[in-house]
Scaffold this motif. Sequence first.
Motif, PDB file in Angstrom:
ATOM      1  N   ALA A 198      -0.063  20.010  -7.770  1.00 22.42           N
ATOM      2  CA  ALA A 198       0.202  19.268  -8.996  1.00 22.42           C
ATOM      3  C   ALA A 198      -0.126  17.791  -8.836  1.00 22.42           C
ATOM      4  O   ALA A 198      -0.034  17.226  -7.745  1.00 22.42           O
ATOM      5  N   ASN A 199      -0.513  17.183  -9.967  1.00 18.73           N
ATOM      6  CA  ASN A 199      -0.748  15.732 -10.033  1.00 18.73           C
ATOM      7  C   ASN A 199      -1.871  15.264  -9.110  1.00 18.73           C
ATOM      8  O   ASN A 199      -1.809  14.176  -8.537  1.00 18.73           O
ATOM      9  N   ASN A 200      -2.898  16.092  -8.976  1.00 17.45           N
ATOM     10  CA  ASN A 200      -4.048  15.757  -8.140  1.00 17.45           C
ATOM     11  C   ASN A 200      -5.279  15.499  -8.992  1.00 17.45           C
ATOM     12  O   ASN A 200      -5.373  15.959 -10.137  1.00 17.45           O
ATOM     13  N   ILE A 201      -6.249  14.807  -8.414  1.00 14.60           N
ATOM     14  CA  ILE A 201      -7.588  14.677  -8.986  1.00 14.60           C
ATOM     15  C   ILE A 201      -8.551  15.397  -8.067  1.00 14.60           C
ATOM     16  O   ILE A 201      -8.663  15.062  -6.880  1.00 14.60           O
ATOM     17  N   PHE A 202      -9.237  16.414  -8.591  1.00 14.80           N
ATOM     18  CA  PHE A 202     -10.239  17.167  -7.841  1.00 14.80           C
ATOM     19  C   PHE A 202     -11.581  16.980  -8.543  1.00 14.80           C
ATOM     20  O   PHE A 202     -11.836  17.589  -9.593  1.00 14.80           O
ATOM     21  N   ALA A 203     -12.436  16.143  -7.986  1.00 13.08           N
ATOM     22  CA  ALA A 203     -13.723  15.837  -8.608  1.00 13.08           C
ATOM     23  C   ALA A 203     -14.861  16.229  -7.680  1.00 13.08           C
ATOM     24  O   ALA A 203     -14.827  15.946  -6.479  1.00 13.08           O
ATOM     25  N   ASN A 230      -0.673  19.473 -14.131  1.00 17.27           N
ATOM     26  CA  ASN A 230      -0.924  18.029 -14.129  1.00 17.27           C
ATOM     27  C   ASN A 230      -2.080  17.628 -13.217  1.00 17.27           C
ATOM     28  O   ASN A 230      -2.109  16.511 -12.702  1.00 17.27           O
ATOM     29  N   ASN A 231      -3.031  18.520 -13.033  1.00 16.13           N
ATOM     30  CA  ASN A 231      -4.213  18.190 -12.238  1.00 16.13           C
ATOM     31  C   ASN A 231      -5.366  17.801 -13.156  1.00 16.13           C
ATOM     32  O   ASN A 231      -5.444  18.246 -14.307  1.00 16.13           O
ATOM     33  N   ASN A 232      -6.266  16.979 -12.627  1.00 16.99           N
ATOM     34  CA  ASN A 232      -7.524  16.684 -13.317  1.00 16.99           C
ATOM     35  C   ASN A 232      -8.641  17.367 -12.555  1.00 16.99           C
ATOM     36  O   ASN A 232      -8.925  17.018 -11.399  1.00 16.99           O
ATOM     37  N   TYR A 233      -9.260  18.368 -13.173  1.00 16.57           N
ATOM     38  CA  TYR A 233     -10.380  19.099 -12.587  1.00 16.57           C
ATOM     39  C   TYR A 233     -11.663  18.554 -13.212  1.00 16.57           C
ATOM     40  O   TYR A 233     -11.833  18.598 -14.436  1.00 16.57           O
TER      41      TYR A 233
END
Length: 276
Positions: A198-203, A230-233
């Motif tokens: 949760a709450n991570n950015i995976f780019a 709450n992740n940003n994929y």
Amino acid sequence: IRPAVMVYYSDGFQFNHNTVTRADCGIAFIGDYSPVSLNIANNTIGSANEDEKVEKVGIFLRNTISRQANGISVNNNIIYNLKTNLLSNVYGIYADNIANSNFEKNRVYDLGRTTGGTGNIIGMYFNTPTGNIVANNLVYNLSSYNQDISGILFEDSYGNNQFIYNTVSLAGSYLSPAAVTTSSAMRLDWANPNDVIANNIFANTITGSPDASSYSIYLVGNPPNSLFNNNNYWVSGANGKLAYNWGNDLLNIYDIRNGFGQNDLSINADPLFLSA
């Protein structure tokens, strides 16, 4: 591996505020009991000078299969410019059979391969982890000639791990334009119950051959009772595929919600990094 510092079966060892260069591995710990109470913090492992770089592994932690080491802290370390042309994987942090430990505020970057051959590039690796907190880490600029890249890889999780507030940014292109490769900002292989992601950015914006795939998150199986939210994929480019789950490519946030569930508050948006 040939580490600069080797620690065998030691409880309460402190390795803090050091600079490590010119080695296969920065620091290695081998243990066979629990608890361990090992602290590795505020170190710089690697060098911008190619003649002084650390080549294969920044921090290596391994406990025997029969027991898990407990109480390890790996925090606030900088691991960078690990490059090899040998037939081996490259790891920023390697943790095998570690439980109830903290990996926080580490910066891992500029890892890679300079030639072809076997050996993947992995920023942070966890095998059979249990009850660990992996938080506020930054992984970026991983490169390879023709092998797979993983920003963070969880393998055979035993559950109850928290993976929170991390940022992984993979960018650039494979050095071999013909390589058929898979890259993933976050990869979970056979995760078990009750992990929190949760709450991570995976780019991931890595480019390669038409047959290469660049994933934000890659899952082998659906871990039961785990929380994804709450992740940003984020992916972009011709090779970008938002996620992989159980043999299927998931191409948008709705596919992720339907594919491995949850993620009600996760998004698919460009994080607008100023640099990789």
